[in-house]
Scaffold this motif. Structure first.
Motif, mmCIF file in Angstrom:
data_model
loop_
_atom_site.group_PDB
_atom_site.id
_atom_site.type_symbol
_atom_site.label_atom_id
_atom_site.label_comp_id
_atom_site.label_asym_id
_atom_site.label_seq_id
_atom_site.Cartn_x
_atom_site.Cartn_y
_atom_site.Cartn_z
ATOM 1 N N ASN A 50 0.815 -1.227 0.000
ATOM 2 C CA ASN A 50 0.000 0.000 0.000
ATOM 3 C C ASN A 50 0.845 1.272 0.000
ATOM 4 O O ASN A 50 0.323 2.367 0.240
ATOM 5 C CB ASN A 50 -0.937 0.011 1.207
ATOM 6 N N LEU A 51 2.130 1.123 -0.269
ATOM 7 C CA LEU A 51 3.010 2.295 -0.310
ATOM 8 C C LEU A 51 2.513 3.369 -1.285
ATOM 9 O O LEU A 51 2.563 4.562 -0.951
ATOM 10 C CB LEU A 51 4.437 1.875 -0.668
ATOM 11 N N PRO A 52 2.023 3.013 -2.487
ATOM 12 C CA PRO A 52 1.514 4.061 -3.393
ATOM 13 C C PRO A 52 0.420 4.923 -2.760
ATOM 14 O O PRO A 52 0.376 6.145 -2.986
ATOM 15 C CB PRO A 52 0.989 3.262 -4.585
ATOM 16 N N LYS A 53 -0.465 4.309 -1.970
ATOM 17 C CA LYS A 53 -1.525 5.070 -1.309
ATOM 18 C C LYS A 53 -0.937 6.028 -0.276
ATOM 19 O O LYS A 53 -1.384 7.173 -0.141
ATOM 20 C CB LYS A 53 -2.518 4.122 -0.634
ATOM 21 N N LEU A 54 0.084 5.538 0.442
ATOM 22 C CA LEU A 54 0.739 6.381 1.445
ATOM 23 C C LEU A 54 1.421 7.576 0.775
ATOM 24 O O LEU A 54 1.325 8.708 1.258
ATOM 25 C CB LEU A 54 1.760 5.561 2.236
ATOM 26 N N LYS A 55 2.078 7.320 -0.337
ATOM 27 C CA LYS A 55 2.749 8.397 -1.068
ATOM 28 C C LYS A 55 1.741 9.413 -1.598
ATOM 29 O O LYS A 55 2.009 10.614 -1.612
ATOM 30 C CB LYS A 55 3.565 7.812 -2.220
ATOM 31 N N SER A 56 0.592 8.913 -1.997
ATOM 32 C CA SER A 56 -0.449 9.809 -2.499
ATOM 33 C C SER A 56 -0.988 10.709 -1.391
ATOM 34 O O SER A 56 -1.299 11.881 -1.622
ATOM 35 C CB SER A 56 -1.586 8.999 -3.112
ATOM 36 N N LYS A 57 -1.068 10.161 -0.176
ATOM 37 C CA LYS A 57 -1.590 10.933 0.951
ATOM 38 C C LYS A 57 -0.559 11.925 1.476
ATOM 39 O O LYS A 57 -0.925 13.015 1.939
ATOM 40 C CB LYS A 57 -2.022 9.979 2.076
ATOM 41 N N TYR A 58 0.730 11.553 1.428
ATOM 42 C CA TYR A 58 1.795 12.408 1.954
ATOM 43 C C TYR A 58 2.840 12.686 0.869
ATOM 44 O O TYR A 58 4.008 12.304 1.003
ATOM 45 C CB TYR A 58 2.483 11.748 3.148
ATOM 46 N N PRO A 59 2.475 13.354 -0.214
ATOM 47 C CA PRO A 59 3.425 13.535 -1.329
ATOM 48 C C PRO A 59 4.694 14.295 -0.948
ATOM 49 O O PRO A 59 5.768 14.015 -1.489
ATOM 50 C CB PRO A 59 2.601 14.308 -2.372
ATOM 51 N N SER A 60 4.588 15.241 -0.022
ATOM 52 C CA SER A 60 5.756 16.048 0.332
ATOM 53 C C SER A 60 6.810 15.265 1.107
ATOM 54 O O SER A 60 7.958 15.713 1.227
ATOM 55 C CB SER A 60 5.330 17.276 1.138
ATOM 56 N N PHE A 61 6.438 14.085 1.626
ATOM 57 C CA PHE A 61 7.392 13.285 2.393
ATOM 58 C C PHE A 61 8.109 12.248 1.526
ATOM 59 O O PHE A 61 8.940 11.491 2.032
ATOM 60 C CB PHE A 61 6.684 12.576 3.553
ATOM 61 N N PHE A 62 7.772 12.226 0.256
ATOM 62 C CA PHE A 62 8.369 11.239 -0.644
ATOM 63 C C PHE A 62 8.911 11.943 -1.883
ATOM 64 O O PHE A 62 8.212 12.077 -2.889
ATOM 65 C CB PHE A 62 7.322 10.188 -1.047
ATOM 66 N N PRO A 63 10.162 12.429 -1.828
ATOM 67 C CA PRO A 63 10.747 13.115 -2.982
ATOM 68 C C PRO A 63 10.715 12.245 -4.238
ATOM 69 O O PRO A 63 10.944 11.031 -4.167
ATOM 70 C CB PRO A 63 12.190 13.384 -2.530
ATOM 71 N N ALA A 64 10.438 12.875 -5.357
ATOM 72 C CA ALA A 64 10.268 12.148 -6.615
ATOM 73 C C ALA A 64 11.542 11.423 -7.050
ATOM 74 O O ALA A 64 11.475 10.395 -7.742
ATOM 75 C CB ALA A 64 9.820 13.117 -7.709
ATOM 76 N N ASP A 65 12.710 11.945 -6.652
ATOM 77 C CA ASP A 65 13.969 11.337 -7.090
ATOM 78 C C ASP A 65 14.438 10.196 -6.192
ATOM 79 O O ASP A 65 15.515 9.631 -6.407
ATOM 80 C CB ASP A 65 15.056 12.407 -7.199
ATOM 81 N N VAL A 66 13.652 9.854 -5.170
ATOM 82 C CA VAL A 66 14.011 8.747 -4.274
ATOM 83 C C VAL A 66 13.214 7.508 -4.678
ATOM 84 O O VAL A 66 11.977 7.536 -4.676
ATOM 85 C CB VAL A 66 13.725 9.108 -2.804
ATOM 86 N N PRO A 67 13.886 6.409 -5.028
ATOM 87 C CA PRO A 67 13.165 5.212 -5.470
ATOM 88 C C PRO A 67 12.378 4.560 -4.330
ATOM 89 O O PRO A 67 12.723 4.694 -3.155
ATOM 90 C CB PRO A 67 14.283 4.284 -5.955
ATOM 91 N N ASP A 68 11.333 3.843 -4.685
ATOM 92 C CA ASP A 68 10.486 3.183 -3.692
ATOM 93 C C ASP A 68 11.262 2.191 -2.831
ATOM 94 O O ASP A 68 10.897 1.937 -1.675
ATOM 95 C CB ASP A 68 9.331 2.452 -4.388
#
Length: 319
Positions: A50-68
């Motif tokens: 469910n990591l994609p859902k978490l990233k969607s809820k907290y986009p600012s905590f997951f920089p785009a250049d950092v891989p999953d």
């Protein structure tokens, strides 16, 4: 004559207490509701799929250049999960701190009515001493792994840093961050200006955290506070005798202002001293100034030049 002076002193004291009580009542009447978002819980309780859902809820905590893979590895890592478990033991809920933060922002709104009430987000970061809290107008970030108590088994830090890892340091750290936008940086770089700048930041804690101890405001232990009080005159005399007050040597900040295991007087007894005694003295100068200039509001003092504050403080430490 002595009776008259005593009566006058008592009258001034009673009036002062009455004013403080009025201010306290006004502050408590300010409505504040803080929203706390436990991102630390959301991150470690979220199933990896469910990591994609978490990233969607907290986009600012997951920089785009950092891989999953960075995040999934952190979710699985036994040490990170153990740290998360320790944080949950210490902070199963955040209600007590939430109430304290709400009271803090009542005080902030009293002095700065236009201040935006931020959302508070708790997280587990990277045990970075420089970023225990971050205040950014609409957001306050609190790295809970940095407030587990100074004797926690996970802390491999110098003692002077560990003693600021107590839960009681959360609010002083928030105020320290808040002060960066309210306290005017010194225009001069001499030691006295740096001392008074640090003193202003500490005095802001006096105003916004009136129930907190001096130890918590400056990050000292009780014996260190006692040492500072007992040696205030000696420290001041040292600065005078060594002609340091108007010295602009850049090394003086590290010796006397910055957090450190002890203050670097250059004496054999240095390791018996608390760090940042220059900040402590700057605090006492600002306190003296405010005691002797009660007509000057907090907000104005925080942007005044250090030289004016020092001259009008008439600071003279008592033996």
């Amino acid at each position: 004559m002595k009776k008259y002076i005593l009566f006058l002193s008592i009258s001034i004291f009673i009036i002062s207490c009455s004013e403080k009580n009025k201010n306290k009542d006004k502050i408590q009447e300010i409505p504040i509701e803080i929203i706390v978002d436990r991102f630390d819980q959301a991150f470690f309780e979220t199933p990896i799929q469910n990591l994609p859902k978490l990233k969607s809820k907290y986009p600012s905590f997951f920089p785009a250049d950092v891989p999953d893979s960075v995040w999934t590895n952190k979710m699985r890592n036994p040490q990170w999960r153990e740290l998360y478990g320790e944080v949950q033991k210490k902070y199963p809920d955040f209600n007590n701190k939430k109430a304290e933060i709400e009271d803090l922002f009542r005080h902030i709104k009293y002095y700065y009515p236009k201040t935006q009430i931020p959302k508070v987000v708790t997280l587990i970061y990277d045990m970075d001493v420089q970023y225990k809290t971050i205040y950014a107008d609409s957001l306050v970030l609190i790295s809970l792994e940095m407030y587990l108590g100074k004797n926690h088994k996970f802390y491999e830090f110098p003692e002077y840093q560990k003693q600021t890892f107590e839960p009681s340091q959360i609010l002083p750290d928030i105020v320290q961050d808040f002060s960066l936008n309210k306290v005017k940086p010194p225009t001069q770089k001499d030691l006295l200006s740096l001392m008074i700048y640090a003193g202003k930041q500490l005095y802001l804690k006096d105003a916004l955290l009136p129930e907190y101890s001096d130890e918590d405001k400056i990050g000292y232990s009780k014996p260190q506070i006692q040492w500072a009080i007992a040696h205030e005159v000696d420290t001041w005399r040292f600065f005078i005798d060594e002609n340091l007050l108007y010295n602009t040597d850049s090394k003086l900040n590290q010796r006397f202002i910055a957090p450190a295991p002890f203050t670097k007087f250059g004496l054999v007894s240095d390791n018996e001293t608390p760090g940042k005694m220059g900040a402590w003295l700057g605090w006492q100068i600002v306190r003296t100034f405010m005691d002797n200039n009660k007509d000057i509001p907090l907000q104005k003092m925080l942007v005044m030049d250090a030289s004016e504050i020092f001259q009008k403080s008439k600071y003279k430490p008592k033996k």
